[in-house]
Design a protein around this motif. Sequence first.
Motif, PDB file in Angstrom:
ATOM      1  N   UNK A  71       0.835  -1.226   0.155  1.00  0.00           N
ATOM      2  CA  UNK A  71      -0.069   0.017  -0.114  1.00  0.00           C
ATOM      3  C   UNK A  71       0.741   1.563   0.095  1.00  0.00           C
ATOM      4  N   UNK A  72       1.570   1.758  -0.757  1.00  0.00           N
ATOM      5  CA  UNK A  72       1.028   2.893  -1.040  1.00  0.00           C
ATOM      6  C   UNK A  72       1.444   4.265  -1.161  1.00  0.00           C
ATOM      7  N   UNK A  73      -0.452   4.718  -1.542  1.00  0.00           N
ATOM      8  CA  UNK A  73      -0.630   6.334  -1.180  1.00  0.00           C
ATOM      9  C   UNK A  73      -1.533   5.997  -0.128  1.00  0.00           C
ATOM     10  N   UNK A  74      -1.824   7.264   0.334  1.00  0.00           N
ATOM     11  CA  UNK A  74      -3.134   7.811   1.036  1.00  0.00           C
ATOM     12  C   UNK A  74      -3.801   7.294   0.808  1.00  0.00           C
ATOM     13  N   UNK A  75      -4.891   6.817   0.809  1.00  0.00           N
ATOM     14  CA  UNK A  75      -6.588   6.214   0.126  1.00  0.00           C
ATOM     15  C   UNK A  75      -6.070   5.809  -0.047  1.00  0.00           C
ATOM     16  N   UNK A  76      -5.281   4.338  -0.582  1.00  0.00           N
ATOM     17  CA  UNK A  76      -5.560   3.046  -0.854  1.00  0.00           C
ATOM     18  C   UNK A  76      -5.424   1.834  -0.398  1.00  0.00           C
ATOM     19  N   UNK A  77      -5.386   1.958   1.656  1.00  0.00           N
ATOM     20  CA  UNK A  77      -5.950   0.804   2.496  1.00  0.00           C
ATOM     21  C   UNK A  77      -6.794   0.244   2.219  1.00  0.00           C
ATOM     22  N   UNK A  78      -7.994   0.264   1.461  1.00  0.00           N
ATOM     23  CA  UNK A  78      -8.926  -0.800   0.938  1.00  0.00           C
ATOM     24  C   UNK A  78      -8.591  -1.686  -0.081  1.00  0.00           C
ATOM     25  N   UNK A  79      -7.548  -1.383  -0.867  1.00  0.00           N
ATOM     26  CA  UNK A  79      -7.180  -2.540  -2.000  1.00  0.00           C
ATOM     27  C   UNK A  79      -6.293  -3.232  -1.011  1.00  0.00           C
ATOM     28  N   UNK A  80      -5.892  -3.469   0.445  1.00  0.00           N
ATOM     29  CA  UNK A  80      -5.393  -4.508   0.386  1.00  0.00           C
ATOM     30  C   UNK A  80      -6.427  -5.866   1.646  1.00  0.00           C
ATOM     31  N   UNK A  81      -6.475  -7.092   0.855  1.00  0.00           N
ATOM     32  CA  UNK A  81      -7.013  -7.655   1.717  1.00  0.00           C
ATOM     33  C   UNK A  81      -7.040  -8.492   3.134  1.00  0.00           C
ATOM     34  N   UNK A  82      -5.728  -8.660   3.078  1.00  0.00           N
ATOM     35  CA  UNK A  82      -5.408  -8.912   4.011  1.00  0.00           C
ATOM     36  C   UNK A  82      -6.271  -8.313   5.948  1.00  0.00           C
ATOM     37  N   UNK A  83      -5.783  -9.246   6.376  1.00  0.00           N
ATOM     38  CA  UNK A  83      -6.864  -9.035   8.297  1.00  0.00           C
ATOM     39  C   UNK A  83      -5.922  -7.263   8.926  1.00  0.00           C
ATOM     40  N   UNK A  84      -6.703  -6.607   9.208  1.00  0.00           N
ATOM     41  CA  UNK A  84      -6.112  -5.808  10.706  1.00  0.00           C
ATOM     42  C   UNK A  84      -5.876  -6.558  11.321  1.00  0.00           C
TER      43      UNK A  84
END
Length: 474
Positions: A71-84
């Motif tokens: 995840x490189x850009x601000x706002x792209x967090x939802x692209x990650x499918x791994x759990x928080x």
Amino acid sequence: MTKDVIVLEFNELTPSLVDRFIKMGKLPNFARLRQESLVAVTDAEEAPPALEPWIQWVTVHTGLSYAEHKVFDLGDGPKLSEPRIWDMVSDAGEKAWICGSMNAAVQGDRFNGLVLPDPWATDVKSQPAGLFEPYLDLVRTYVQEYTTSRPNVSKATMIRFARFMATNGLSTRTIFQAMRQLVGELSQPIQWRRATILDRLQWDIFRKFYRSERPVLSTFFLNSTAHFQHYFWRNLDPDAFAVTSDSETQQKYADAIPYGYEKMDEIIGEALALAGPQTSIVLCTALSQQPMLDHEDIGGKQIFKMHDAAAFFAFAGVPEGYTYAPVMAEQFHLIFDSEAAAGEAAERLRGVKLRDGTQVMMARNEGDRVFAGCDLVAHPVAGATILSTASNESPAFNAMFYPVEAVRSGMHHPDGMLWIRTPEHVHAKIDRRVSLREVAPTLLALTDIAPRHAFACPAMPELEWAKSVERKAA
């Protein structure tokens, strides 16, 4: 009694400045928290261009390095499918409360808890659906248009915001500070302090829902002091820089950074009062800052923003039908209905140049999105004009862009702060630098919830040592 964890995510606070201000007696609550905590310095384990908070906070929340989460850009967090970590808390049947965490997202439609997205989020919805929108509608405008003295906020938006705050935790302390701010602005140029009022409002919301929902994991994110450090470090330590501010600017901003820390100290004091006997409080900054000295030959790094985004996009020949979503500083997203339109838009933006051939815009596209911003870091020559592949006009650069008031003088540093105050208040200084990848498993360990999968890094071993010390003491 149920254990719970409050994570104070105070973006980019700097260890040396905290020590300095504690010694000066400015931060009594920081001092108390430090004395009752395991105290560590974290290592982001990244270098520019991957040393950015919207990258490092994803690492904090997942335990994954940048090479793993990508995840490189601000706002792209939802692209990650791994759990928080909060997804794991939710999966365990426990409640989580995510208040403003940067570049965050949740998995699935059955998240057990509340989500107030960060003000730069474009694809993260508040949960429960619509609950926080009256607050976000106003705050997004103020944060994204922070360089504008009068952000474009409608009367209806203000009324919805006021009604929401009146029924969702607004405190007399916040009301008093907001009134003092507005009165002070009548005689002093202190508009920059408004960011700390937004901090107070968000803290009021956090505290209200923490008390009513009793989540096992809560995160609370603030960015105001990071912003002050980026723009006003030159005024905090003028002797560190080759270029100094004029006397008026120096007087205006000399106390900005200490003021930011002092206001966060107040919130720490209230967090200590909020915590129950089984509550762990964790202060995490993800990274920190240092003086920015590599642009002194041009007078410091200058940020430029568009006067009128729609007018500039028309000049550049950006295809119509986009959604414009500004994020931090000069950067923004453009969201289209197709990948082809996004690709054309990025090419058109990169085609905007000064007459001498210097490219004005950074722009890159991925799928149906463009991430872009003005790429200049210094004022062009007087009277400079810009050219576009889509227009015969050649407007003055200053007609399309304006400089943000203060040049940047703080830059990122990979060291971060991690203070862990367990219910037993054991104090110890951890001599090693802790990998930022250790934070997620450590936070989960504090909740006593088993991880959904094995983390690449285990929880900090010092946590188990502290528990053994506590058991012996008991």
